[in-house]
Design a protein around this motif. Structure first.
Motif, PDB file in Angstrom:
ATOM      1  N   VAL A   1      42.474  26.862  13.100  1.00  0.00           N
ATOM      2  CA  VAL A   1      42.027  27.710  11.849  1.00  0.00           C
ATOM      3  C   VAL A   1      40.510  27.784  11.978  1.00  0.00           C
ATOM      4  CG1 VAL A   1      41.940  27.542   9.324  1.00  0.00           C
ATOM      5  CG2 VAL A   1      43.879  26.606  10.365  1.00  0.00           C
ATOM      6  N   ARG A   2      40.028  28.862  11.880  1.00  0.00           N
ATOM      7  CA  ARG A   2      38.739  29.120  11.713  1.00  0.00           C
ATOM      8  C   ARG A   2      37.772  28.688  10.717  1.00  0.00           C
ATOM      9  NH1 ARG A   2      35.827  33.532  14.731  1.00  0.00           N
ATOM     10  NH2 ARG A   2      33.720  33.932  13.471  1.00  0.00           N
ATOM     11  N   VAL A   3      36.879  27.716  10.833  1.00  0.00           N
ATOM     12  CA  VAL A   3      36.120  26.984   9.878  1.00  0.00           C
ATOM     13  C   VAL A   3      34.641  27.369   9.933  1.00  0.00           C
ATOM     14  CG1 VAL A   3      37.666  25.559   9.580  1.00  0.00           C
ATOM     15  CG2 VAL A   3      36.206  24.932  11.088  1.00  0.00           C
ATOM     16  N   GLY A   4      34.206  28.462  10.823  1.00  0.00           N
ATOM     17  CA  GLY A   4      32.953  28.852  11.225  1.00  0.00           C
ATOM     18  C   GLY A   4      32.629  30.034  11.755  1.00  0.00           C
ATOM     19  N   PRO A   5      31.386  30.655  11.661  1.00  0.00           N
ATOM     20  CA  PRO A   5      31.228  31.959  12.251  1.00  0.00           C
ATOM     21  C   PRO A   5      31.216  31.773  13.785  1.00  0.00           C
ATOM     22  CG  PRO A   5      29.248  31.180  11.439  1.00  0.00           C
ATOM     23  CD  PRO A   5      30.294  30.083  11.251  1.00  0.00           C
ATOM     24  N   ASP A   6      31.192  33.045  14.502  1.00  0.00           N
ATOM     25  CA  ASP A   6      30.699  33.009  16.068  1.00  0.00           C
ATOM     26  C   ASP A   6      29.293  32.455  16.167  1.00  0.00           C
ATOM     27  OD1 ASP A   6      33.233  34.021  16.701  1.00  0.00           O
ATOM     28  OD2 ASP A   6      32.499  35.946  17.206  1.00  0.00           O
ATOM     29  N   LEU A   7      28.738  31.924  17.214  1.00  0.00           N
ATOM     30  CA  LEU A   7      27.698  31.494  17.597  1.00  0.00           C
ATOM     31  C   LEU A   7      27.015  31.843  18.614  1.00  0.00           C
ATOM     32  CD1 LEU A   7      28.400  27.460  16.601  1.00  0.00           C
ATOM     33  CD2 LEU A   7      27.184  29.156  15.130  1.00  0.00           C
ATOM     34  N   ARG A   8      25.725  31.592  19.059  1.00  0.00           N
ATOM     35  CA  ARG A   8      25.110  31.980  20.294  1.00  0.00           C
ATOM     36  C   ARG A   8      23.936  31.083  20.486  1.00  0.00           C
ATOM     37  NH1 ARG A   8      21.827  36.909  22.507  1.00  0.00           N
ATOM     38  NH2 ARG A   8      20.342  36.770  20.669  1.00  0.00           N
ATOM     39  N   THR A   9      23.973  30.634  21.780  1.00  0.00           N
ATOM     40  CA  THR A   9      23.023  29.545  22.418  1.00  0.00           C
ATOM     41  C   THR A   9      22.092  30.629  23.015  1.00  0.00           C
ATOM     42  OG1 THR A   9      24.546  28.121  22.836  1.00  0.00           O
ATOM     43  CG2 THR A   9      22.692  27.512  23.604  1.00  0.00           C
ATOM     44  N   VAL A  10      20.528  30.157  22.718  1.00  0.00           N
ATOM     45  CA  VAL A  10      19.533  31.009  22.866  1.00  0.00           C
ATOM     46  C   VAL A  10      18.479  29.958  23.844  1.00  0.00           C
ATOM     47  CG1 VAL A  10      19.770  32.691  21.527  1.00  0.00           C
ATOM     48  CG2 VAL A  10      18.290  30.923  20.985  1.00  0.00           C
ATOM     49  N   VAL A  11      17.544  30.742  24.700  1.00  0.00           N
ATOM     50  CA  VAL A  11      16.635  30.026  25.305  1.00  0.00           C
ATOM     51  C   VAL A  11      15.338  30.262  24.727  1.00  0.00           C
ATOM     52  CG1 VAL A  11      15.591  29.457  27.485  1.00  0.00           C
ATOM     53  CG2 VAL A  11      17.987  30.036  27.554  1.00  0.00           C
ATOM     54  N   VAL A  12      14.476  29.155  24.323  1.00  0.00           N
ATOM     55  CA  VAL A  12      13.366  29.522  23.831  1.00  0.00           C
ATOM     56  C   VAL A  12      12.285  28.707  24.120  1.00  0.00           C
ATOM     57  CG1 VAL A  12      14.267  30.512  21.512  1.00  0.00           C
ATOM     58  CG2 VAL A  12      14.032  27.840  21.843  1.00  0.00           C
ATOM     59  N   ALA A  13      10.973  29.192  23.854  1.00  0.00           N
ATOM     60  CA  ALA A  13       9.779  27.989  24.180  1.00  0.00           C
ATOM     61  C   ALA A  13       8.765  28.771  23.288  1.00  0.00           C
ATOM     62  CB  ALA A  13       9.596  27.894  25.939  1.00  0.00           C
ATOM     63  N   THR A  14       7.414  27.827  23.305  1.00  0.00           N
ATOM     64  CA  THR A  14       6.371  28.176  22.481  1.00  0.00           C
ATOM     65  C   THR A  14       5.636  29.317  23.005  1.00  0.00           C
ATOM     66  OG1 THR A  14       4.967  26.530  23.237  1.00  0.00           O
ATOM     67  CG2 THR A  14       6.373  26.076  21.171  1.00  0.00           C
TER      68      THR A  14
ATOM     69  N   ALA B   1      11.495  34.297  14.291  1.00  0.00           N
ATOM     70  CA  ALA B   1      10.987  35.275  13.391  1.00  0.00           C
ATOM     71  C   ALA B   1       9.473  34.965  13.131  1.00  0.00           C
ATOM     72  CB  ALA B   1      11.841  35.264  12.173  1.00  0.00           C
ATOM     73  N   ALA B   2       9.086  33.923  12.848  1.00  0.00           N
ATOM     74  CA  ALA B   2       7.861  33.416  12.712  1.00  0.00           C
ATOM     75  C   ALA B   2       6.802  33.699  13.913  1.00  0.00           C
ATOM     76  CB  ALA B   2       7.577  32.081  12.244  1.00  0.00           C
ATOM     77  N   GLY B   3       7.301  33.748  15.187  1.00  0.00           N
ATOM     78  CA  GLY B   3       6.323  33.803  16.073  1.00  0.00           C
ATOM     79  C   GLY B   3       6.048  32.343  16.626  1.00  0.00           C
ATOM     80  N   ARG B   4       6.729  31.443  16.232  1.00  0.00           N
ATOM     81  CA  ARG B   4       6.166  29.968  16.735  1.00  0.00           C
ATOM     82  C   ARG B   4       7.370  29.932  17.939  1.00  0.00           C
ATOM     83  NH1 ARG B   4       7.091  29.051  11.223  1.00  0.00           N
ATOM     84  NH2 ARG B   4       9.336  28.575  11.339  1.00  0.00           N
ATOM     85  N   LEU B   5       8.226  30.423  18.192  1.00  0.00           N
ATOM     86  CA  LEU B   5       9.050  30.390  19.336  1.00  0.00           C
ATOM     87  C   LEU B   5       9.407  31.576  19.933  1.00  0.00           C
ATOM     88  CD1 LEU B   5      11.784  27.650  18.741  1.00  0.00           C
ATOM     89  CD2 LEU B   5       9.426  27.378  20.035  1.00  0.00           C
ATOM     90  N   VAL B   6       9.383  31.958  21.099  1.00  0.00           N
ATOM     91  CA  VAL B   6       9.788  33.152  21.943  1.00  0.00           C
ATOM     92  C   VAL B   6      11.031  32.842  22.735  1.00  0.00           C
ATOM     93  CG1 VAL B   6       8.760  34.725  23.548  1.00  0.00           C
ATOM     94  CG2 VAL B   6       7.169  33.497  22.244  1.00  0.00           C
TER      95      VAL B   6
ATOM     96  N   VAL C   1      10.554  21.040  22.038  1.00  0.00           N
ATOM     97  CA  VAL C   1      10.405  22.266  22.465  1.00  0.00           C
ATOM     98  C   VAL C   1       9.473  22.815  21.483  1.00  0.00           C
ATOM     99  CG1 VAL C   1      11.750  24.477  22.462  1.00  0.00           C
ATOM    100  CG2 VAL C   1      12.693  22.488  23.375  1.00  0.00           C
ATOM    101  N   ARG C   2       9.558  22.569  20.292  1.00  0.00           N
ATOM    102  CA  ARG C   2       8.574  23.168  19.305  1.00  0.00           C
ATOM    103  C   ARG C   2       7.056  22.709  19.339  1.00  0.00           C
ATOM    104  NH1 ARG C   2      13.183  22.091  15.488  1.00  0.00           N
ATOM    105  NH2 ARG C   2      13.947  24.319  14.994  1.00  0.00           N
ATOM    106  N   ALA C   3       7.039  21.696  20.418  1.00  0.00           N
ATOM    107  CA  ALA C   3       5.629  21.417  20.404  1.00  0.00           C
ATOM    108  C   ALA C   3       5.093  21.784  21.783  1.00  0.00           C
ATOM    109  CB  ALA C   3       5.730  19.818  20.744  1.00  0.00           C
ATOM    110  N   GLY C   4       5.938  22.405  22.379  1.00  0.00           N
ATOM    111  CA  GLY C   4       5.391  23.130  23.958  1.00  0.00           C
ATOM    112  C   GLY C   4       5.513  22.309  25.048  1.00  0.00           C
ATOM    113  N   ALA C   5       6.682  21.341  24.964  1.00  0.00           N
ATOM    114  CA  ALA C   5       6.811  20.569  26.273  1.00  0.00           C
ATOM    115  C   ALA C   5       7.888  21.034  27.157  1.00  0.00           C
ATOM    116  CB  ALA C   5       7.496  19.240  25.816  1.00  0.00           C
TER     117      ALA C   5
END
Length: 300
Positions: free
Chosen positions: A158-171, A254-259, A235-239
Motif C-alpha cells: 500500500v503506497r504511503v508516500g510519494p515518489d522520490l529522487r536522490t540527487v548529487v549536490v555540493a556547495t 533554491a537558495a543557492g547554498r548547494l548546487v 556536505v553543507r559545509a563544503g567538505a
C-alpha cells in the motif's frame, strides 16, 4: 495438548524472536527467571533442547528453529483470531509490530502514527527501526515500510508516500575548488561523503540511470558516517559531494547554498510502501493502513 502448552510455545517464540530472555519477558509480562524456568520445563517435557544459552546470549538450536517455523504461523492465526473479535466490539484492538527504516520513521510514522494511537486507544504498536531488509514473516512482524522497489512481489503493498529522487549536490565553494562531474564515472576523482547503513553495515551505493542504462558507483572520500544529519552537515559545509534525497536539499538548492549536478542521471523511484503478507487483515491493521495511506501532499 497439555494445558499451558500454548502459552509455553508463545513464550518460546518470543525468546527465539528476540534472542533475549529479558526482552521476551517484557513482552510476555513475566520475569526473566520465570521465563527461563518455563523454557527448561518445555525442553524437559519433550526431551529436546530448543535454546542454546550462553552467559551473554540465547538463540534457538536447529530443533528450535524448526519448531519456530512450525508454530509461528499457528500462533499468528491465534492472535489474528483474537484481534478479529474487535469487529464485534465495534473498535480495533490488539497489538501490531512494524519494521521500517529511519527515513520512513521520520517522514511517514512521526507525522501520522501519534494520531492513529489517539484515535485507536485499544491498539498498541511496536516499531523497530533498522536499515536492514527484514523477513517480516520469520521475524514475527505484522507489516513493514520500505521503498517500493525493495518490497517482495508476494506481499500486499500500500503506497504511503510519494515518489522520490536522490540527487548529487555540493556547495559553490566546493565547485570553486573542484570541476563539476558530467557523468557518474567522474565521481572517482571527487571527495564524496558516504553513508554507512546502520543495520547492514555496508555503504549506501550511489545509483544512477539514464536512457535505460543503470550505473552503481562506490564513491570514496574523507568521511563515512552512519548518521544522516552528520553526513548532510559535512556536505553543507563544503567538505564534499553528497548523495541525498531531493526533498531534503530542495531549499538549499533554491537558495543557492548547494548546487545540483548529474541531474539527468537521477530519475525518480518508488517511494515508501507499507507491505504485509496476503492473509486475513485484522481491524487494527486495516485502521493503520487507512491512517498511513498516501493521499498526496508535501513530505513533512
Amino acid at each position: 495438548m497439555r494445558r499451558g502448552t500454548l502459552d509455553d510455545l508463545a513464550a518460546f517464540a518470543a525468546v527465539a524472536r528476540h534472542r533475549s530472555f529479558t526482552r521476551a519477558a517484557a513482552e510476555m509480562g513475566l520475569s526473566a527467571s520465570a521465563l527461563s524456568h518455563a523454557m527448561r520445563a518445555l525442553e524437559e517435557r519433550y526431551g529436546v533442547r530448543l535454546l542454546a544459552r550462553t552467559t551473554r546470549s540465547v538463540a534457538p538450536t536447529p530443533a528450535g528453529e524448526r519448531l519456530l517455523r512450525s508454530v509461528t504461523p499457528a500462533l499468528d492465526e491465534v492472535v489474528r483470531g483474537l484481534d478479529a473479535l474487535a469487529d464485534w466490539r465495534g473498535e480495533p484492538s490488539g497489538s501490531l509490530r512494524l519494521t521500517t527504516f529511519p527515513y520512513a520513521a521520520r517522514t511517514i510514522l512521526e507525522p501520522r502514527l501519534p494520531r492513529f494511537l489517539i484515535d485507536n486507544p485499544a491498539v498498541s504498536v511496536e516499531v523497530n527501526v533498522d536499515d536492514r531488509l527484514t523477513d517480516i514473516v520469520a521475524a514475527g512482524f505484522d507489516a513493514g515500510i520500505r521503498f517500493g522497489e525493495t518490497v517482495e512481489r508476494d506481499m500486499v503493498a500500500v503506497r504511503v508516500g510519494p515518489d522520490l529522487r536522490t540527487v548529487v549536490v555540493a556547495t559553490p565553494d566546493y565547485f570553486a575548488r573542484h570541476p563539476r562531474p558530467d557523468t557518474p564515472a567522474d565521481l572517482e576523482v571527487h571527495r564524496c561523503v558516504n553513508y554507512r547503513l546502520v543495520g547492514g553495515g555496508g555503504l549506501l551505493p550511489w545509483e544512477f540511470a539514464r536512457e535505460g542504462r543503470e550505473v552503481r558507483v562506490r564513491a570514496s572520500g574523507q568521511l563515512i558516517a552512519n548518521d544522516g544529519n552528520l553526513a548532510a552537515a559535512a556536505v553543507r559545509a563544503g567538505a564534499g559531494l553528497g548523495y541525498m534525497l531531493e526533498y531534503e536539499v530542495a531549499g538549499d538548492i533554491a537558495a543557492g547554498r548547494l548546487v545540483q549536478v548529474l541531474d539527468h542521471w537521477c530519475p525518480p523511484f518508488p517511494g515508501c510502501y507499507l507491505y504485509y503478507p496476503d492473509r486475513q487483515v485484522t481491524p487494527a491493521m486495516r485502521s493503520l493502513i487507512e491512517a498511513l495511506r498516501w493521499r498526496g501532499g508535501a513530505i513533512r
